[in-house]
Design a protein around this motif. Structure first.
Motif, PDB file in Angstrom:
ATOM      1  N   PRO A 252    -113.275  -1.205  70.384  1.00 27.75           N
ATOM      2  CA  PRO A 252    -113.361  -2.653  70.171  1.00 27.75           C
ATOM      3  C   PRO A 252    -113.429  -3.454  71.464  1.00 27.75           C
ATOM      4  O   PRO A 252    -113.992  -4.547  71.485  1.00 27.75           O
ATOM      5  N   GLY A 255    -118.171  -4.567  74.994  1.00 33.40           N
ATOM      6  CA  GLY A 255    -119.082  -5.611  74.553  1.00 33.40           C
ATOM      7  C   GLY A 255    -120.298  -5.027  73.862  1.00 33.40           C
ATOM      8  O   GLY A 255    -120.457  -3.809  73.740  1.00 33.40           O
ATOM      9  N   THR A 256    -121.185  -5.918  73.433  1.00 35.31           N
ATOM     10  CA  THR A 256    -122.380  -5.464  72.717  1.00 35.31           C
ATOM     11  C   THR A 256    -123.463  -4.938  73.654  1.00 35.31           C
ATOM     12  O   THR A 256    -124.319  -4.162  73.235  1.00 35.31           O
ATOM     13  N   ARG A 260    -126.171  -1.942  72.707  1.00 32.85           N
ATOM     14  CA  ARG A 260    -127.601  -2.221  72.535  1.00 32.85           C
ATOM     15  C   ARG A 260    -128.445  -1.424  73.533  1.00 32.85           C
ATOM     16  O   ARG A 260    -129.502  -0.883  73.187  1.00 32.85           O
ATOM     17  N   VAL A 278    -116.891  -2.005  68.106  1.00 30.89           N
ATOM     18  CA  VAL A 278    -117.365  -3.246  68.704  1.00 30.89           C
ATOM     19  C   VAL A 278    -117.453  -4.352  67.653  1.00 30.89           C
ATOM     20  O   VAL A 278    -118.031  -4.160  66.582  1.00 30.89           O
ATOM     21  N   GLY A 279    -116.856  -5.500  67.967  1.00 32.06           N
ATOM     22  CA  GLY A 279    -116.875  -6.644  67.056  1.00 32.06           C
ATOM     23  C   GLY A 279    -115.730  -6.704  66.077  1.00 32.06           C
ATOM     24  O   GLY A 279    -115.536  -7.717  65.391  1.00 32.06           O
ATOM     25  N   GLY A 282    -113.397  -9.555  66.861  1.00 26.44           N
ATOM     26  CA  GLY A 282    -114.066 -10.808  67.173  1.00 26.44           C
ATOM     27  C   GLY A 282    -115.101 -10.611  68.257  1.00 26.44           C
ATOM     28  O   GLY A 282    -115.368  -9.501  68.714  1.00 26.44           O
ATOM     29  N   GLY A 283    -115.708 -11.716  68.685  1.00 30.36           N
ATOM     30  CA  GLY A 283    -116.739 -11.625  69.705  1.00 30.36           C
ATOM     31  C   GLY A 283    -118.124 -11.555  69.102  1.00 30.36           C
ATOM     32  O   GLY A 283    -118.317 -11.658  67.887  1.00 30.36           O
ATOM     33  N   ASP A 284    -119.107 -11.391  69.971  1.00 36.31           N
ATOM     34  CA  ASP A 284    -120.500 -11.382  69.544  1.00 36.31           C
ATOM     35  C   ASP A 284    -120.801 -10.198  68.646  1.00 36.31           C
ATOM     36  O   ASP A 284    -120.245  -9.111  68.799  1.00 36.31           O
ATOM     37  N   ASP A 285    -121.731 -10.429  67.713  1.00 41.07           N
ATOM     38  CA  ASP A 285    -122.213  -9.345  66.871  1.00 41.07           C
ATOM     39  C   ASP A 285    -123.350  -8.638  67.595  1.00 41.07           C
ATOM     40  O   ASP A 285    -123.962  -9.175  68.516  1.00 41.07           O
ATOM     41  N   LEU A 286    -123.637  -7.430  67.180  1.00 45.11           N
ATOM     42  CA  LEU A 286    -124.704  -6.649  67.796  1.00 45.11           C
ATOM     43  C   LEU A 286    -126.056  -7.181  67.331  1.00 45.11           C
ATOM     44  O   LEU A 286    -126.317  -7.257  66.129  1.00 45.11           O
TER      45      LEU A 286
END
Length: 363
Positions: A252, A255-256, A260, A278-279, A282-286
């Motif tokens: 978790p 980051g994305t 990617r 990841v995500g 919270g935070g940015d989605d992929l």
């Protein structure tokens, strides 16, 4: 019986006497000889991971032990059998989309919480009650090897992802998060499955060097810079040919961007399997480009845990010698020292090492 109990998030485990499990139809009672301690168990017990876990609870996901008693619907298991207990408990009343709880660890949704009401107590105890279908014979072993067999509970997670990717012997797979706890285990499993080459990106140079030293020429390490396009080209350049599959196991906290970068190295008609965290906090989605997915016929698949048949297959892979459990360094603690075991697992930092709790004496 004795068990380690988590009474509230943020508190220490309390080793105390609790009622012994009562056997019912469709259930097995196992004397726990060894139970693995996850490196992030302290994060779960503190509440940091925000797992769905009904308290108070005896934690502990999975175990190796010996059958103590079986229900009337068990036709193959016998008292005394050495077994692996799978913590992935599935509801029995929906074959297509069963609710799931990870015994002694977490649940998926409200249905999983309902399963916790009966099968919520985990393996940090002298005895474990498990559904019959979650108890798998492993054959005769030396009692002192029970801790090493707990490695299967770790290895099963990436094995589920590699099966979802359809990995075939001779293919090239990229493990995103290869320097982590589950990622390094994925490298071992991929090689045991016959992968021709395993691409292992990461920033932990010491661990990358360890993977290369441990597994040899089929490992292609890549030191990441954090710059997405450049890292993607480094990963592609490290592969001996097209990358057939990508398995993401990043935690978790990642980051994305690295997810990617790794995902988009896969070849046309390739498969990307997402198993990381990841995500989740919270935070940015992929974000993956629609045209790239569509025009390159990419398969993107989520995979949580593993299918039930994976357990028998992984036991066979181990028994055949393709997967060597001797590569794991085991540190064992008595049940009375459960808090010390959790602390050790959190700070050990070594890969291919396992912390286990031994509630009963191996025999």
């Amino acid at each position: 019986m004795k068990a380690a109990v988590l009474k509230q998030f943020g508190s220490s485990l309390t080793v105390q006497t609790v009622p012994s499990p009562v056997l019912g139809t469709g259930e097995v009672v196992v004397d726990v000889v060894a139970a693995g301690v996850l490196p992030y168990a302290a994060e779960v017990f503190s509440g940091e991971r925000q797992y769905l876990l009904t308290l108070p609870v005896t934690p502990g996901a999975g175990a190796v032990g010996r059958v103590r008693a079986v229900g009337p619907d068990s036709t193959r298991l016998t008292v005394g059998d050495w077994v692996l207990c799978d913590p992935t408990v599935r509801s029995r009343d929906d074959a297509l989309t069963p609710d799931i709880t990870l015994q002694g660890l977490s649940a998926r949704g409200q249905g999983g919480l309902r399963l916790q009401e009966h099968f919520g107590q985990g393996s940090f105890a002298e005895q474990l009650l498990a559904p019959t279908e979650n108890v798998f014979p492993i054959g005769a072993i030396e009692p002192g090897d029970a801790g090493a067999w707990c490695a299967l509970s770790l290895l099963l997670v990436p094995y589920g992802g590699l099966l979802a990717a359809g990995l075939q012997a001779g293919q090239t797979v990229l493990i995103s998060g290869a320097t982590g706890h589950f990622g390094s285990a994925a490298v071992a499993v991929a090689l045991a499955m016959g992968a021709g080459s395993v691409i292992t990106p990461g920033r932990n140079e010491k661990m990358l060097d360890e993977l290369q030293r441990r597994f040899g020429s089929r490992i292609r390490t890549v030191r990441l810079s954090g710059e997405e396009d450049a890292d993607r080209e480094r990963m592609r350049g490290a592969a001996p040919g097209p990358i057939d599959a990508v398995l993401d196991l990043l935690p978790p906290s990642a980051g994305t961007t690295p997810v990617r970068a790794a995902a988009m190295t896969v070849r046309e008609y390739g498969t990307v399997v997402l198993m990381g965290g990841v995500g989740m906090l919270g935070g940015d989605d992929l974000g993956l480009p629609y045209p790239w997915i569509m025009r390159n016929n990419i398969t993107i698949r989520g995979q949580w845990m593993y299918p039930r048949e994976a357990i028998t297959r992984l036991i066979q892979l181990t028994r055949s010698g393709q997967l060597d459990l001797r590569q794991f360094d085991i540190t064992a603690f008595d049940l009375d020292d459960a808090n010390a075991a959790v602390a050790h697992a959190a700070t050990d930092g070594r890969h291919f090492s396992l912390t286990v709790i031994q509630p009963t004496t191996p025999r």
